[in-house]
Motif scaffolding. Structure first.
Motif, PDB file in Angstrom:
ATOM      1  N   ARG A 154       0.839  -1.195   0.000  1.00 18.08           N
ATOM      2  CA  ARG A 154       0.000   0.000   0.000  1.00 18.08           C
ATOM      3  C   ARG A 154       0.873   1.243   0.000  1.00 18.08           C
ATOM      4  NH1 ARG A 154      -4.065   0.630   4.646  1.00 18.08           N
ATOM      5  NH2 ARG A 154      -4.077   2.690   3.703  1.00 18.08           N
ATOM      6  N   ALA A 155       0.353   2.300  -0.580  1.00 16.25           N
ATOM      7  CA  ALA A 155       1.070   3.577  -0.581  1.00 16.25           C
ATOM      8  C   ALA A 155       1.395   3.987   0.847  1.00 16.25           C
ATOM      9  CB  ALA A 155       0.222   4.649  -1.249  1.00 16.25           C
ATOM     10  N   GLY A 156       2.658   4.356   1.067  1.00 14.34           N
ATOM     11  CA  GLY A 156       3.080   4.825   2.379  1.00 14.34           C
ATOM     12  C   GLY A 156       3.704   3.771   3.264  1.00 14.34           C
ATOM     13  N   GLN A 157       3.702   2.507   2.839  1.00 14.69           N
ATOM     14  CA  GLN A 157       4.349   1.472   3.636  1.00 14.69           C
ATOM     15  C   GLN A 157       5.864   1.494   3.406  1.00 14.69           C
ATOM     16  OE1 GLN A 157       1.753  -1.996   2.489  1.00 14.69           O
ATOM     17  NE2 GLN A 157       1.455  -2.125   4.700  1.00 14.69           N
TER      18      GLN A 157
ATOM     19  N   VAL B  25      -9.919  20.702   6.499  1.00 12.04           N
ATOM     20  CA  VAL B  25      -9.457  19.673   5.559  1.00 12.04           C
ATOM     21  C   VAL B  25      -8.571  18.688   6.321  1.00 12.04           C
ATOM     22  CG1 VAL B  25      -8.121  19.215   3.464  1.00 12.04           C
ATOM     23  CG2 VAL B  25      -9.543  21.273   3.616  1.00 12.04           C
ATOM     24  N   PRO B  26      -8.853  17.381   6.256  1.00 13.97           N
ATOM     25  CA  PRO B  26      -7.992  16.421   6.953  1.00 13.97           C
ATOM     26  C   PRO B  26      -6.599  16.376   6.346  1.00 13.97           C
ATOM     27  CG  PRO B  26      -9.591  15.275   5.571  1.00 13.97           C
ATOM     28  CD  PRO B  26      -9.982  16.730   5.558  1.00 13.97           C
ATOM     29  N   VAL B  27      -5.584  16.288   7.207  1.00 13.28           N
ATOM     30  CA  VAL B  27      -4.189  16.223   6.769  1.00 13.28           C
ATOM     31  C   VAL B  27      -3.560  14.972   7.370  1.00 13.28           C
ATOM     32  CG1 VAL B  27      -1.958  17.388   6.694  1.00 13.28           C
ATOM     33  CG2 VAL B  27      -4.065  18.743   6.748  1.00 13.28           C
ATOM     34  N   TYR B  28      -2.970  14.154   6.534  1.00 16.36           N
ATOM     35  CA  TYR B  28      -2.305  12.935   6.983  1.00 16.36           C
ATOM     36  C   TYR B  28      -0.808  13.075   6.753  1.00 16.36           C
ATOM     37  CZ  TYR B  28      -6.964  11.011   7.296  1.00 16.36           C
ATOM     38  OH  TYR B  28      -8.275  10.804   7.645  1.00 16.36           O
ATOM     39  N   ALA B  29      -0.036  12.720   7.775  1.00 13.26           N
ATOM     40  CA  ALA B  29       1.415  12.870   7.706  1.00 13.26           C
ATOM     41  C   ALA B  29       2.089  11.526   7.949  1.00 13.26           C
ATOM     42  CB  ALA B  29       1.895  13.883   8.742  1.00 13.26           C
ATOM     43  N   SER B  30       3.065  11.212   7.117  1.00 11.66           N
ATOM     44  CA  SER B  30       3.920  10.055   7.351  1.00 11.66           C
ATOM     45  C   SER B  30       5.142  10.545   8.119  1.00 11.66           C
ATOM     46  CB  SER B  30       4.341   9.431   6.017  1.00 11.66           C
ATOM     47  OG  SER B  30       5.193   8.325   6.245  1.00 11.66           O
ATOM     48  N   LEU B  31       5.342  10.007   9.307  1.00 14.35           N
ATOM     49  CA  LEU B  31       6.413  10.478  10.182  1.00 14.35           C
ATOM     50  C   LEU B  31       7.708   9.720   9.912  1.00 14.35           C
ATOM     51  CD1 LEU B  31       4.570  10.872  13.619  1.00 14.35           C
ATOM     52  CD2 LEU B  31       4.718  12.459  11.687  1.00 14.35           C
ATOM     53  N   GLU B  32       8.808  10.440   9.984  1.00 19.42           N
ATOM     54  CA  GLU B  32      10.134   9.853   9.816  1.00 19.42           C
ATOM     55  C   GLU B  32      10.777   9.738  11.193  1.00 19.42           C
ATOM     56  OE1 GLU B  32      11.915  12.770   7.311  1.00 19.42           O
ATOM     57  OE2 GLU B  32      10.976  12.030   5.483  1.00 19.42           O
TER      58      GLU B  32
ATOM     59  N   HIS C 171       0.857   7.286  23.775  1.00 18.55           N
ATOM     60  CA  HIS C 171       2.041   7.096  22.952  1.00 18.55           C
ATOM     61  C   HIS C 171       1.684   6.170  21.802  1.00 18.55           C
ATOM     62  CE1 HIS C 171       4.368   9.017  26.097  1.00 18.55           C
ATOM     63  NE2 HIS C 171       3.927   8.125  26.966  1.00 18.55           N
ATOM     64  N   ALA C 172       2.297   6.394  20.662  1.00 18.69           N
ATOM     65  CA  ALA C 172       2.047   5.553  19.490  1.00 18.69           C
ATOM     66  C   ALA C 172       3.371   5.109  18.896  1.00 18.69           C
ATOM     67  CB  ALA C 172       1.233   6.319  18.441  1.00 18.69           C
ATOM     68  N   ARG C 173       3.390   3.903  18.363  1.00 18.33           N
ATOM     69  CA  ARG C 173       4.579   3.373  17.694  1.00 18.33           C
ATOM     70  C   ARG C 173       4.502   3.773  16.226  1.00 18.33           C
ATOM     71  NH1 ARG C 173       2.940  -2.538  19.370  1.00 18.33           N
ATOM     72  NH2 ARG C 173       1.026  -1.539  18.654  1.00 18.33           N
ATOM     73  N   VAL C 174       5.496   4.509  15.766  1.00 22.39           N
ATOM     74  CA  VAL C 174       5.468   4.986  14.380  1.00 22.39           C
ATOM     75  C   VAL C 174       5.492   3.812  13.407  1.00 22.39           C
ATOM     76  CG1 VAL C 174       6.736   6.289  12.623  1.00 22.39           C
ATOM     77  CG2 VAL C 174       6.488   7.225  14.927  1.00 22.39           C
ATOM     78  N   CYS C 175       6.263   2.770  13.718  1.00 30.18           N
ATOM     79  CA  CYS C 175       6.379   1.646  12.785  1.00 30.18           C
ATOM     80  C   CYS C 175       5.106   0.829  12.699  1.00 30.18           C
ATOM     81  CB  CYS C 175       7.556   0.748  13.173  1.00 30.18           C
ATOM     82  SG  CYS C 175       7.333  -0.126  14.744  1.00 30.18           S
ATOM     83  N   LYS C 176       4.406   0.639  13.803  1.00 30.71           N
ATOM     84  CA  LYS C 176       3.250  -0.259  13.854  1.00 30.71           C
ATOM     85  C   LYS C 176       1.933   0.496  13.753  1.00 30.71           C
ATOM     86  CE  LYS C 176       1.597  -4.483  14.760  1.00 30.71           C
ATOM     87  NZ  LYS C 176       1.898  -5.665  13.924  1.00 30.71           N
ATOM     88  N   ASP C 177       1.792   1.584  14.507  1.00 26.86           N
ATOM     89  CA  ASP C 177       0.549   2.365  14.482  1.00 26.86           C
ATOM     90  C   ASP C 177       0.553   3.349  13.319  1.00 26.86           C
ATOM     91  OD1 ASP C 177      -0.320   1.174  16.937  1.00 26.86           O
ATOM     92  OD2 ASP C 177       1.102   2.471  17.975  1.00 26.86           O
ATOM     93  N   GLY C 178       1.719   3.688  12.804  1.00 28.81           N
ATOM     94  CA  GLY C 178       1.889   4.584  11.657  1.00 28.81           C
ATOM     95  C   GLY C 178       2.527   3.804  10.533  1.00 28.81           C
ATOM     96  N   PRO C 179       3.404   4.425   9.748  1.00 26.03           N
ATOM     97  CA  PRO C 179       3.949   5.772   9.949  1.00 26.03           C
ATOM     98  C   PRO C 179       2.992   6.905   9.603  1.00 26.03           C
ATOM     99  CG  PRO C 179       4.817   4.854   7.921  1.00 26.03           C
ATOM    100  CD  PRO C 179       4.019   3.758   8.569  1.00 26.03           C
ATOM    101  N   VAL C 180       1.822   6.548   8.997  1.00 26.59           N
ATOM    102  CA  VAL C 180       0.874   7.597   8.611  1.00 26.59           C
ATOM    103  C   VAL C 180      -0.124   7.837   9.727  1.00 26.59           C
ATOM    104  CG1 VAL C 180      -0.903   8.285   6.963  1.00 26.59           C
ATOM    105  CG2 VAL C 180       1.130   7.045   6.159  1.00 26.59           C
ATOM    106  N   PHE C 181      -0.246   9.108  10.146  1.00 29.04           N
ATOM    107  CA  PHE C 181      -1.191   9.517  11.180  1.00 29.04           C
ATOM    108  C   PHE C 181      -1.988  10.703  10.691  1.00 29.04           C
ATOM    109  CE2 PHE C 181       2.378   7.619  13.483  1.00 29.04           C
ATOM    110  CZ  PHE C 181       1.769   6.834  14.442  1.00 29.04           C
TER     111      PHE C 181
END
Length: 250
Positions: free
Chosen positions: A32-35, A204-211, A233-243
């Protein structure tokens, strides 16, 4: 998620300190896009997290910046035919709802690479308006992929190519003309903070992929934890990286 022994098909420099790596996974990997993928480099205990730009059947392409010993080894030691241990696909990617027809994509630096996968996934299905920021013309790359957008604005910090300024500023100048239904973004934290401030009150909803620096890539080690706006707290690798951008502290 699969662990595969991949074969390097191409590993070449495409811009200043930027490399494109294409490998064959010997089986089709749905992405999927963003993985992203976790790529093993030599005998180092930790894999390197790298965003997936495109996946076409067995062929997967990632792009990376030379930053430390691991990425420099990846660039110099892994030529065509070499084997790589790769864990993929990982994380939750971008998702655009059916009713969201006009998509703005705002990226900067290596943040453009996961956004390429979003452009590839939604081009032709949605109206895509892309705003991509680079340090200078020597950092410009993958323009042929970005050009799949219905509109593409290239920005550079020094004005050596395209719009003189940031991708966020270029997007803000166009916002009333574009009137997007959703915004997808990835880039350095200052860029994401500027975008978040710019979008306040616009509805407008904004989705960010975190580095983030990662250890395992599967949510076990908690190296990549980020703070959420509700105190969790959220895990960027598992809960994200897109939030959703308003759900995380930047």
């Amino acid at each position: 998620m699969r662990e595969v022994t991949a074969t390097v098909l191409e590993n070449k420099q495409i811009a200043e300190d930027i490399y494109s790596l294409t490998f064959s996974a010997d089986e089709e990997i749905p992405v999927r896009a963003g993985q992203f993928a976790m790529i093993g480099v030599g005998a180092r205990p930790l894999r390197r997290p790298i965003a997936i730009c495109k996946a076409e059947g067995e062929r997967v392409t990632v792009c990376y910046r030379l930053k430390g010993e691991g990425t420099r080894s990846l660039a110099s030691d892994y030529k065509c035919g070499e084997k790589l241990s790769v864990l993929l696909p990982l994380g939750n990617g971008f998702y655009v709802k059916e009713e969201e027809k006009r998509v703005a994509i705002v990226g900067g630096g290596v943040g453009i690479f996961p956004l390429i996968s979003a452009i590839r996934e939604y081009a032709g299905k949605k109206e895509i308006y892309s705003y991509m920021g680079f340090r200078n013309k020597n950092a410009l790359c993958m323009e042929y992929e970005l050009a799949r957008s219905d509109k593409l604005v290239i920005a550079s910090d020094d004005g050596s190519v395209g719009f003189h300024g940031t991708a966020v500023r270029a997007f803000a100048d166009d916002f009333e003309k574009v009137k997007p239904d959703v915004v997808l973004s990835c880039g350095p934290v200052p860029m994401l903070r500027a975008l978040k401030a710019e979008m306040q009150g616009k509805g407008v909803p904004v989705y960010a992929s975190l580095e983030e620096r990662m250890g395992c890539g599967i949510g076990a080690c908690l190296v990549c934890v980020c703070d959420t706006t509700d105190g969790r707290h959220a895990r960027v690798c598992k809960d994200g990286p897109v939030f959703e951008m308003n759900d995380v502290e930047l």
